[in-house]
Design an enzyme around this catalytic site. Structure first.
Site, short mmCIF file in Angstrom:
data_model
loop_
_atom_site.label_atom_id
_atom_site.label_comp_id
_atom_site.label_asym_id
_atom_site.label_seq_id
_atom_site.Cartn_x
_atom_site.Cartn_y
_atom_site.Cartn_z
N ARG A 103 0.84 -1.21 0.00
CA ARG A 103 0.00 0.00 0.00
C ARG A 103 0.88 1.26 0.00
O ARG A 103 0.57 2.24 0.68
CB ARG A 103 -0.94 0.03 1.20
CG ARG A 103 -1.97 -1.06 1.24
CD ARG A 103 -2.94 -0.96 0.06
NE ARG A 103 -4.07 -1.87 0.20
CZ ARG A 103 -4.06 -3.14 -0.17
NH1 ARG A 103 -2.98 -3.66 -0.75
NH2 ARG A 103 -5.12 -3.89 -0.02
N SER A 111 -10.83 -1.04 3.02
CA SER A 111 -10.13 -1.18 4.31
C SER A 111 -9.77 0.20 4.83
O SER A 111 -9.16 0.99 4.11
CB SER A 111 -8.84 -1.97 4.13
OG SER A 111 -9.10 -3.27 3.71
N GLU A 156 -5.58 3.96 6.13
CA GLU A 156 -5.19 3.79 4.72
C GLU A 156 -5.59 4.99 3.85
O GLU A 156 -4.83 5.39 2.97
CB GLU A 156 -5.82 2.49 4.19
CG GLU A 156 -5.16 1.99 2.95
CD GLU A 156 -5.78 0.70 2.42
OE1 GLU A 156 -5.31 -0.37 2.81
OE2 GLU A 156 -6.72 0.77 1.61
N1 EPU Z 1 -10.68 -11.17 10.02
C1 EPU Z 1 -11.20 -11.02 11.29
N2 EPU Z 1 -12.33 -10.26 11.44
C2 EPU Z 1 -12.94 -9.67 10.38
C3 EPU Z 1 -12.42 -9.83 9.08
C4 EPU Z 1 -11.26 -10.59 8.93
O1 EPU Z 1 -10.70 -11.54 12.26
O2 EPU Z 1 -13.94 -8.98 10.61
C5 EPU Z 1 -9.45 -11.97 9.85
C6 EPU Z 1 -9.70 -13.07 8.85
O3 EPU Z 1 -10.07 -14.22 9.51
C7 EPU Z 1 -8.36 -13.23 8.15
C8 EPU Z 1 -7.68 -11.89 8.33
O4 EPU Z 1 -8.43 -11.15 9.28
O5 EPU Z 1 -7.58 -14.20 8.81
C9 EPU Z 1 -7.54 -11.14 7.03
O6 EPU Z 1 -8.84 -10.82 6.53
P1 EPU Z 1 -9.15 -10.64 4.95
O7 EPU Z 1 -8.71 -11.85 4.21
O8 EPU Z 1 -10.56 -10.20 4.84
O9 EPU Z 1 -8.18 -9.51 4.47
P2 EPU Z 1 -7.74 -8.10 5.11
O10 EPU Z 1 -6.31 -8.24 5.48
O11 EPU Z 1 -8.68 -7.63 6.13
C10 EPU Z 1 -6.82 -7.24 2.84
C11 EPU Z 1 -6.81 -5.93 2.10
C12 EPU Z 1 -8.09 -5.77 1.29
C13 EPU Z 1 -8.20 -6.95 0.33
C14 EPU Z 1 -8.21 -8.25 1.15
C15 EPU Z 1 -8.25 -9.48 0.31
C16 EPU Z 1 -5.51 -4.38 3.46
C17 EPU Z 1 -5.55 -3.24 4.42
N3 EPU Z 1 -6.69 -4.83 3.05
O12 EPU Z 1 -7.86 -7.16 3.81
O13 EPU Z 1 -7.94 -4.58 0.52
O14 EPU Z 1 -9.38 -6.88 -0.45
O15 EPU Z 1 -7.00 -8.30 1.94
O16 EPU Z 1 -6.99 -9.77 -0.18
O17 EPU Z 1 -4.44 -4.85 3.10
C18 EPU Z 1 -8.36 -2.23 0.70
O18 EPU Z 1 -7.14 -2.08 0.82
O19 EPU Z 1 -9.17 -1.26 0.71
C19 EPU Z 1 -8.90 -3.59 0.62
C20 EPU Z 1 -10.20 -3.84 0.63
#
Ligand code: EPU
Length: 357
Positions: free
Chosen positions: A167, A244, A340
């Site tokens: 990012r 995010s 972000e």
């Molecule tokens: N999780 C929780 N609670 C929640 C949601 C998720 O505990 O409410 C846990 C999940 O179990 C998982 C971990 O957090 O183990 C990661 O969750 P997720 O796969 O949903 O991905 P994220 O890290 O929250 C990132 C990006 C998103 C992207 C997704 C999918 C960032 C800040 N965000 O989210 O990007 O779509 O991965 O790859 O890196 C964005 O940047 O705006 C964005 C949407």
């Protein structure tokens, strides 16, 4: 007299997906490089504050803006050529990212499918190196063209010049995205001809297994990813949000080990530099903020990292929630979350997210 593609006193609510209200003194709808070049030579433009706007999907509008918002709407996408190993494609800055990805897939040029459905424009994509489901735009970037808004010079940045990170990019690190130093006008991508599915991301692998798909096609991957996104990120037209709201924090291996000892279910992703990335969504959820509101804003019930505007929110409401969540996460886990979104503000200081959120 300003050119006819410049409007004055424009309500910015439709230009940011969090739907925060504010006015721009001037908003220029830029539909060609020539228009942009003409505007920056205009006497009323010189010395004025400027902000380069894409899709407004990673933006926090902090108040009225005195100066020029340059809404980059230049259309155009084309296949430039190919060599033995890659296909080369160009997207003008105003192309909708998600439509561009769909066009590449429909044209038989796979590669970008894991980035399906991300809102925003092609021109904004490299600035925060958009990423999802095990891919980042930097994996496919060849070069970009930008116009220096002070000097009127056209510059080409090779992918290595862009110094992309998680990012992050040179443009972001130098604060050029806030100061309006450059406007990205075109982005060139290289897609490898030996396509391989990227399907190891936990949720993607699980969904494919559930559907009985062992060798997914690019279209099947795009479909799975679009469906997963739709479950977790609300359509901003129905529930305004900016994806995010916090980045996934990188911490030392020692802190990660201590946290995981205390919280064995905390998702940890070891990085090549020895640090460990933590799941911010998990931290927010376990600090008690998933599905919880503060005034008209809240952290979304399906994905704790998505801050939603439930109606009529101001920037102040967003700031209050952001602070409350950051404080709760810090108090419980000793980890500082970094917001972000980019801040559109009159004062240079307000552009510093860590100060104001
Ligand atoms: N999780 C929780 N609670 C929640 C949601 C998720 O505990 O409410 C846990 C999940 O179990 C998982 C971990 O957090 O183990 C990661 O969750 P997720 O796969 O949903 O991905 P994220 O890290 O929250 C990132 C990006 C998103 C992207 C997704 C999918 C960032 C800040 N965000 O989210 O990007 O779509 O991965 O790859 O890196 C964005 O940047 O705006 C964005 C949407």
């Amino acid at each position: 007299m300003l050119p006819d593609f410049v409007a004055s006193q424009v309500d910015l609510t439709p230009y940011n997906t969090l739907a925060l209200p504010a006015r721009a003194e001037f908003l220029a709808r830029i539909q060609s490089v020539e228009q942009l070049a003409a505007l920056i030579r205009h006497p009323e433009f010189s010395g004025r504050r400027r902000f380069v706007l894409g899709g407004g999907s990673n933006l926090l509008v902090a108040g009225d803006f005195s100066g020029f918002v340059l809404h980059m709407s230049i259309p155009g996408k084309r296949r430039i050529g190919e060599d033995a190993t890659h296909i080369y494609l160009a997207a003008a800055a105003g192309e909708n990212w998600s439509d561009f990805v769909a066009w590449t897939l429909a044209s038989g040029w796979p590669g970008l499918e894991n980035l399906s459905g991300i809102p925003g424009t092609a021109g904004a994509a490299p600035i925060q190196n958009i990423g999802a489901y095990g891919a980042e735009v930097g994996d496919f970037l060849q070069q970009l063209t930008a116009l220096d808004l002070a000097r009127g010079e056209t510059l080409v940045f090779d992918v290595r010049d862009c110094a992309l990170g998680y990012r992050d990019s040179l443009f972001k690190r130098e604060g050029w995205h806030l100061s309006g130093r450059y406007a990205i006008t075109e982005v060139v991508f290289r897609l490898p001809k030996n396509w391989r599915a990227r399907a190891t991301y936990g949720e993607v692998a699980a969904r494919l297994a559930q559907d009985g798909i062992t060798n997914p096609t690019p279209a099947q991957l795009a479909q799975v990813i679009t469906a997963l996104r739709a479950q977790k990120i609300p359509d901003p037209r129905q529930l305004p949000n900016a994806g995010s709201f916090f980045q996934n924090p990188k911490v030392s291996a020692e802190l990660a080990a201590a946290l995981q000892h205390a919280h064995p279910r905390l998702p940890c992703y070891p990085q090549s530099d020895g640090s460990v990335k933590l799941a911010a969504a998990w931290l927010v959820e376990h600090a008690g903020w998933k599905g919880r509101n503060l005034g008209p804003v809240g952290m979304y019930e399906q994905q704790a990292l998505v801050l939603v505007n439930r109606g009529g929110a101001s920037c102040r409401d967003v700031q209050n929630l952001s602070r409350a969540v950051r404080e709760a996460v810090f108090a419980r886990f000793g980890v500082s979350l970094v917001p972000e979104p980019v801040i559109l503000a009159d004062s240079g200081d307000a552009g510093n997210t860590s100060l104001s959120l």
